[in-house]
Design a protein around this motif. Structure first.
Motif, PDB file in Angstrom:
ATOM      1  N   MET A  68     -22.589 -70.773  36.081  1.00  0.00           N
ATOM      2  CA  MET A  68     -23.196 -69.848  37.024  1.00  0.00           C
ATOM      3  C   MET A  68     -22.234 -68.714  37.315  1.00  0.00           C
ATOM      4  O   MET A  68     -21.038 -68.934  37.505  1.00  0.00           O
ATOM      5  CB  MET A  68     -23.564 -70.584  38.307  1.00  0.00           C
ATOM      6  N   SER A  69     -22.732 -67.480  37.324  1.00  0.00           N
ATOM      7  CA  SER A  69     -21.856 -66.331  37.499  1.00  0.00           C
ATOM      8  C   SER A  69     -21.306 -66.269  38.910  1.00  0.00           C
ATOM      9  O   SER A  69     -21.885 -66.802  39.853  1.00  0.00           O
ATOM     10  CB  SER A  69     -22.633 -65.039  37.196  1.00  0.00           C
ATOM     11  N   GLU A  70     -20.155 -65.588  39.031  1.00  0.00           N
ATOM     12  CA  GLU A  70     -19.567 -65.404  40.348  1.00  0.00           C
ATOM     13  C   GLU A  70     -20.514 -64.628  41.247  1.00  0.00           C
ATOM     14  O   GLU A  70     -20.571 -64.848  42.453  1.00  0.00           O
ATOM     15  CB  GLU A  70     -18.235 -64.676  40.216  1.00  0.00           C
ATOM     16  N   ASN A  71     -21.293 -63.687  40.661  1.00  0.00           N
ATOM     17  CA  ASN A  71     -22.225 -62.899  41.455  1.00  0.00           C
ATOM     18  C   ASN A  71     -23.253 -63.793  42.124  1.00  0.00           C
ATOM     19  O   ASN A  71     -23.593 -63.603  43.298  1.00  0.00           O
ATOM     20  CB  ASN A  71     -22.911 -61.856  40.574  1.00  0.00           C
ATOM     21  N   VAL A  72     -23.801 -64.764  41.375  1.00  0.00           N
ATOM     22  CA  VAL A  72     -24.789 -65.673  41.947  1.00  0.00           C
ATOM     23  C   VAL A  72     -24.169 -66.478  43.080  1.00  0.00           C
ATOM     24  O   VAL A  72     -24.769 -66.650  44.153  1.00  0.00           O
ATOM     25  CB  VAL A  72     -25.366 -66.597  40.862  1.00  0.00           C
ATOM     26  N   GLU A  73     -22.965 -66.981  42.875  1.00  0.00           N
ATOM     27  CA  GLU A  73     -22.296 -67.747  43.923  1.00  0.00           C
ATOM     28  C   GLU A  73     -22.026 -66.879  45.150  1.00  0.00           C
ATOM     29  O   GLU A  73     -22.163 -67.319  46.287  1.00  0.00           O
ATOM     30  CB  GLU A  73     -20.976 -68.316  43.379  1.00  0.00           C
ATOM     31  N   GLU A  74     -21.638 -65.629  44.902  1.00  0.00           N
ATOM     32  CA  GLU A  74     -21.375 -64.715  46.010  1.00  0.00           C
ATOM     33  C   GLU A  74     -22.650 -64.443  46.795  1.00  0.00           C
ATOM     34  O   GLU A  74     -22.651 -64.409  48.033  1.00  0.00           O
ATOM     35  CB  GLU A  74     -20.792 -63.413  45.458  1.00  0.00           C
ATOM     36  N   VAL A  75     -23.761 -64.234  46.079  1.00  0.00           N
ATOM     37  CA  VAL A  75     -25.045 -64.001  46.734  1.00  0.00           C
ATOM     38  C   VAL A  75     -25.448 -65.219  47.553  1.00  0.00           C
ATOM     39  O   VAL A  75     -25.892 -65.108  48.700  1.00  0.00           O
ATOM     40  CB  VAL A  75     -26.121 -63.653  45.695  1.00  0.00           C
ATOM     41  N   ARG A  76     -25.291 -66.398  46.953  1.00  0.00           N
ATOM     42  CA  ARG A  76     -25.621 -67.637  47.663  1.00  0.00           C
ATOM     43  C   ARG A  76     -24.856 -67.732  48.981  1.00  0.00           C
ATOM     44  O   ARG A  76     -25.424 -68.038  50.032  1.00  0.00           O
ATOM     45  CB  ARG A  76     -25.273 -68.849  46.799  1.00  0.00           C
ATOM     46  N   ALA A  77     -23.563 -67.483  48.905  1.00  0.00           N
ATOM     47  CA  ALA A  77     -22.724 -67.595  50.104  1.00  0.00           C
ATOM     48  C   ALA A  77     -23.184 -66.619  51.178  1.00  0.00           C
ATOM     49  O   ALA A  77     -23.224 -66.955  52.371  1.00  0.00           O
ATOM     50  CB  ALA A  77     -21.265 -67.353  49.737  1.00  0.00           C
ATOM     51  N   GLY A  78     -23.543 -65.394  50.757  1.00  0.00           N
ATOM     52  CA  GLY A  78     -23.999 -64.406  51.723  1.00  0.00           C
ATOM     53  C   GLY A  78     -25.309 -64.804  52.374  1.00  0.00           C
ATOM     54  O   GLY A  78     -25.496 -64.634  53.589  1.00  0.00           O
ATOM     55  N   VAL A  79     -26.246 -65.331  51.583  1.00  0.00           N
ATOM     56  CA  VAL A  79     -27.536 -65.758  52.125  1.00  0.00           C
ATOM     57  C   VAL A  79     -27.353 -66.928  53.090  1.00  0.00           C
ATOM     58  O   VAL A  79     -27.948 -66.961  54.183  1.00  0.00           O
ATOM     59  CB  VAL A  79     -28.502 -66.132  50.985  1.00  0.00           C
ATOM     60  N   VAL A  80     -26.525 -67.898  52.703  1.00  0.00           N
ATOM     61  CA  VAL A  80     -26.278 -69.060  53.577  1.00  0.00           C
ATOM     62  C   VAL A  80     -25.668 -68.615  54.896  1.00  0.00           C
ATOM     63  O   VAL A  80     -26.064 -69.077  55.977  1.00  0.00           O
ATOM     64  CB  VAL A  80     -25.375 -70.092  52.864  1.00  0.00           C
ATOM     65  N   ALA A  81     -24.703 -67.693  54.840  1.00  0.00           N
ATOM     66  CA  ALA A  81     -24.066 -67.218  56.067  1.00  0.00           C
ATOM     67  C   ALA A  81     -25.072 -66.506  56.968  1.00  0.00           C
ATOM     68  O   ALA A  81     -25.121 -66.735  58.186  1.00  0.00           O
ATOM     69  CB  ALA A  81     -22.911 -66.286  55.719  1.00  0.00           C
ATOM     70  N   ARG A  82     -25.897 -65.664  56.352  1.00  0.00           N
ATOM     71  CA  ARG A  82     -26.880 -64.908  57.131  1.00  0.00           C
ATOM     72  C   ARG A  82     -27.879 -65.837  57.812  1.00  0.00           C
ATOM     73  O   ARG A  82     -28.180 -65.692  59.007  1.00  0.00           O
ATOM     74  CB  ARG A  82     -27.617 -63.932  56.206  1.00  0.00           C
ATOM     75  N   TYR A  83     -28.404 -66.796  57.063  1.00  0.00           N
ATOM     76  CA  TYR A  83     -29.431 -67.667  57.628  1.00  0.00           C
ATOM     77  C   TYR A  83     -28.835 -68.740  58.533  1.00  0.00           C
ATOM     78  O   TYR A  83     -29.530 -69.292  59.388  1.00  0.00           O
ATOM     79  CB  TYR A  83     -30.304 -68.247  56.513  1.00  0.00           C
ATOM     80  N   GLY A  84     -27.558 -69.013  58.376  1.00  0.00           N
ATOM     81  CA  GLY A  84     -26.882 -69.872  59.341  1.00  0.00           C
ATOM     82  C   GLY A  84     -26.862 -69.231  60.716  1.00  0.00           C
ATOM     83  O   GLY A  84     -27.098 -69.888  61.740  1.00  0.00           O
TER      84      GLY A  84
END
Length: 413
Positions: A1-17
């Motif tokens: 999985m690309s770093e971009n996908v992981e970065e996007v995931r982290a941002g979405v999780v933080a926002r919805y947290g």
């Protein structure tokens, strides 16, 4: 999985947290004003009677997928990106005590909030899973319906999401998704700004892009219905799709390159029978791959052994645009697996995928001695156009060919 996908995931999780914590604190979270018709958030539901206030406060969707998923008592449903649990709770009502509703979310705070809402609602037939919608923690063929509410646009790997939805659905399973789509041809800067305003921070798909990804994932029927206009050429929409039906113990999925050896072996077994084709030797994979249209190749897989036991594919009959909706098909079932209903299931999958793509005629030629094939195609709606007498030599003798075709009942009328 690309770093971009992981970065996007982290941002979405933080926002919805953050949003989950706001909902737990009694706040009503985001409800974009840029969308007309009041379709975002809890306003998108006809009846929320009896739902916990916490589930309503955390409603972040762009529609009501439960209303279009046609859930039936006893079914198992999975909500991708379940958030505070509103769609899971509504689904649990529809499927009843003999059914089950799963919610999958990547945000721990949302899982905690959803569990609390389920406990308050007294919903015993629900389960919330922590994980990513690109890697669903459920086995193959395990759910009847997959729903999602304005979440797929938040993934940086949308093809993987739809492939995972196809994987976990049982044969004949259904997908019912609310999402935001974009008009084709939008100015990139204006589109990005509209996506920011609506909250689709990872980007949206156009209708044509959605259709292409659904077909590639293996869905053989799919429709996209726009419901409300949003900012700058964006629209909330309902996406419906279905996986091909199959007999017990069999799954039908897209043909893969890794299936090559088995597909060609089944092809050769059919040719060796003497009544399948004028060909006597199966082509190599390169030639096969070059000749067959990519979105209309299906294989039947025995679920016990995992082996491919049959396949179907089509070739274009002409490069002329007037014949763009006319294809020639081949269908082969391994001799050891006859009588299981695999041939009819493969034909049905092909009919669905071609009609959905706008193809209006499927044609083929069958030796008159191949009565089983003629019966199979007759039951699938093919008609005999005529017989071409002594049209070619096969194993040293001239043979007739019965020309058959099926005209679409949905396309080209």
């Amino acid at each position: 999985m690309s770093e971009n996908v992981e970065e996007v995931r982290a941002g979405v999780v933080a926002r919805y947290g953050e949003l989950a914590r706001a909902a737990q604190a009694g706040e009503r979270v985001v409800e974009p004003q840029e969308v007309t018709g009041g379709c975002f958030g809890a306003a998108g539901y006809d009846d929320t009677t009896g739902l916990p206030d916490g589930a309503l406060r955390a409603s972040l969707g762009c529609g009501n997928p439960v209303a279009v998923a046609d859930l039936q008592p006893g079914e198992t449903v999975l909500d991708l990106g379940s958030g505070g649990g509103i769609d899971v709770l509504l689904s649990a009502r529809r499927v009843g005590p003999t059914g089950k509703a799963y919610g999958l979310d990547a945000t721990p705070e949302m899982i905690e909030l959803a569990k609390a809402n389920a406990a308050e609602a007294g919903a015993a037939n629900v389960e919330f899973l922590h994980g990513h919608i690109e890697d669903v923690p459920l086995p193959d063929d395990s759910v009847d319906v997959v729903i999602s509410n304005c979440v797929i646009n938040l993934s940086a790997d949308k093809p993987r999401v739809l492939a995972e939805a196809f994987r976990v659905l049982r044969p004949g399973g259904r997908l019912g998704v609310s999402d935001v789509i974009a008009d084709d041809g939008l100015d990139p800067a204006q589109r990005a700004e509209a996506e920011r305003l609506v909250g689709c921070t990872v980007g949206t798909l156009t209708e044509s892009e959605y259709r292409a990804l659904l077909a590639k994932a293996g869905f053989t029927t799919y429709t996209i219905t726009r419901t409300h206009a949003a900012a700058g050429g964006l629209h909330s929409a309902i996406i419906r799709a279905a996986t091909p039906a199959a007999p017990s113990g069999v799954t039908i999925r897209p043909m893969r390159e890794s299936d090559a050896a088995r597909v060609l072996a089944i092809y050769q077994a059919g040719l060796d029978g003497g009544n399948a084709s004028f060909e006597t030797t199966a082509p190599d994979w390169r030639a096969f791959d070059a000749a067959k249209l990519p979105l209309h190749r299906h294989v039947a897989v025995d679920t016990a052994s995992g082996e491919v036991v049959g396949w179907i594919a089509v070739s274009a009959v002409s490069s002329r645009c007037v014949y763009a909706g006319v294809v020639e098909h081949s269908v082969y079932v391994h001799p050891d697996h006859g009588g299981r209903g695999i041939g009819p299931a493969l034909l049905n999958a092909l009919i669905q995928s071609t009609e959905t793509a706008g193809i209006w005629t499927i044609q083929s030629g069958v030796f008159p001695e191949n009565t089983a094939s003629l019966r199979l195609h007759e039951k699938a709606g093919f008609r005999v156009v005529g017989t071409r007498h002594r049209i070619g030599r096969h194993h040293g003798r001239w043979r007739d060919v019965v020309f058959i075709e099926r005209r679409s009942s949905a396309t080209g009328l």
